[in-house]
Design a protein around this motif. Structure first.
Motif, PDB file in Angstrom:
ATOM      1  N   MET A   1       1.018  -1.411  -0.031  1.00  0.00           N
ATOM      2  CA  MET A   1      -0.277   0.024   0.371  1.00  0.00           C
ATOM      3  C   MET A   1       1.276   1.315  -0.062  1.00  0.00           C
ATOM      4  O   MET A   1       1.495   1.045   0.718  1.00  0.00           O
ATOM      5  N   HIS A   3       1.368   4.793   1.161  1.00  0.00           N
ATOM      6  CA  HIS A   3       0.733   5.359   2.558  1.00  0.00           C
ATOM      7  C   HIS A   3       1.122   7.257   2.558  1.00  0.00           C
ATOM      8  O   HIS A   3       2.030   7.451   1.846  1.00  0.00           O
ATOM      9  N   TYR A   4       0.338   7.507   3.379  1.00  0.00           N
ATOM     10  CA  TYR A   4       0.738   9.553   4.172  1.00  0.00           C
ATOM     11  C   TYR A   4       2.575   9.770   2.802  1.00  0.00           C
ATOM     12  O   TYR A   4       2.770  10.482   2.529  1.00  0.00           O
ATOM     13  N   GLU A   5       2.796   8.638   4.244  1.00  0.00           N
ATOM     14  CA  GLU A   5       4.785   8.726   3.751  1.00  0.00           C
ATOM     15  C   GLU A   5       5.639   8.274   2.735  1.00  0.00           C
ATOM     16  O   GLU A   5       6.574   9.338   2.146  1.00  0.00           O
ATOM     17  N   ASP A   6       4.872   8.194   1.688  1.00  0.00           N
ATOM     18  CA  ASP A   6       4.947   7.229   0.629  1.00  0.00           C
ATOM     19  C   ASP A   6       4.336   9.010  -0.588  1.00  0.00           C
ATOM     20  O   ASP A   6       4.940   8.372  -1.634  1.00  0.00           O
ATOM     21  N   ALA A  76      -3.437   3.913   0.188  1.00  0.00           N
ATOM     22  CA  ALA A  76      -4.278   3.517   1.226  1.00  0.00           C
ATOM     23  C   ALA A  76      -5.894   4.744   1.516  1.00  0.00           C
ATOM     24  O   ALA A  76      -5.259   5.283   2.071  1.00  0.00           O
ATOM     25  N   GLU A 115      -3.972   8.596  13.172  1.00  0.00           N
ATOM     26  CA  GLU A 115      -3.847   7.650  11.977  1.00  0.00           C
ATOM     27  C   GLU A 115      -4.074   8.276  10.500  1.00  0.00           C
ATOM     28  O   GLU A 115      -3.724   7.470   9.638  1.00  0.00           O
ATOM     29  N   ARG A 144      -2.048   6.554   7.006  1.00  0.00           N
ATOM     30  CA  ARG A 144      -0.040   7.106   7.691  1.00  0.00           C
ATOM     31  C   ARG A 144       0.097   5.466   7.926  1.00  0.00           C
ATOM     32  O   ARG A 144      -0.329   4.368   8.388  1.00  0.00           O
ATOM     33  N   ARG A 145       1.364   5.493   7.825  1.00  0.00           N
ATOM     34  CA  ARG A 145       2.260   3.972   8.067  1.00  0.00           C
ATOM     35  C   ARG A 145       2.358   3.715   9.450  1.00  0.00           C
ATOM     36  O   ARG A 145       2.224   3.074  10.393  1.00  0.00           O
ATOM     37  N   GLU A 146       2.708   5.722   9.928  1.00  0.00           N
ATOM     38  CA  GLU A 146       3.398   5.518  11.734  1.00  0.00           C
ATOM     39  C   GLU A 146       2.250   6.432  12.179  1.00  0.00           C
ATOM     40  O   GLU A 146       2.251   7.120  11.522  1.00  0.00           O
ATOM     41  N   THR A 147       2.215   6.518  13.432  1.00  0.00           N
ATOM     42  CA  THR A 147       1.654   7.524  14.069  1.00  0.00           C
ATOM     43  C   THR A 147       2.496   7.956  14.929  1.00  0.00           C
ATOM     44  O   THR A 147       3.223   7.267  15.882  1.00  0.00           O
TER      45      THR A 147
END
Length: 148
Positions: A1, A3-6, A76, A115, A144-147
């Motif tokens: 997926m 994610h936001y960070e990508d 995602a 999230e 997000r992958r991480e919070t």
């Protein structure tokens, strides 16, 4: 997926292509936008289009599909609160091949939902001649992958 960070700011990807057939144009129009210029060459003959033309909503639907399935992995996505500035700039005809150029124009973390982040995209749909036929600004809620 993905994610936001990508999704770095100013990232631009080109998705697609997809080619429209006359049958697809007419089938979509019969179901969702039964205006005469979307239903037949005859119905379009004396209109601005001059021949069978795809519904703008069909173009938007194909663009959405490219946005969701055209990357190496799915986005995602957690949905969208909406879009702005939708413009159909040029007609789309059977036989046209469309692609979507999607640029990250803004992003921020959600204050109320840690999230996810909100990603603003400029979406431009281009035909085979690289002419922009549709443009819109949209916001996606992306996991997000991480919070923190």
């Amino acid at each position: 997926m993905i994610h936001y960070e990508d999704l770095p700011l100013d990232q631009c990807v080109v998705l697609g292509p997809v080619t429209l057939s006359a049958e697809e144009v007419v089938d979509f129009a019969r179901r969702y936008d039964p205006q005469r210029f979307h239903l037949s060459d005859e119905g379009a003959r004396d209109t601005y289009f001059g021949k069978l033309a795809a519904s703008g909503w069909h173009t938007a639907s194909l663009t959405m599909k490219m946005m969701m399935t055209g990357r190496e992995a799915p986005l995602a996505s957690l949905g969208s609160p909406g879009f702005d500035n939708l413009r159909w700039l040029r007609p789309v005809y059977p036989g046209d091949t469309l692609s979507a150029r999607v640029t990250v124009t803004e992003k921020r973390l959600s204050k109320s939902r840690p999230e996810m982040g909100l990603v603003h995209f400029l979406v431009e749909t281009l035909n085979q001649d690289e002419v922009v036929v549709m443009r819109l600004d949209t916001v996606s809620m992306v996991a997000r992958r991480e919070t923190d």
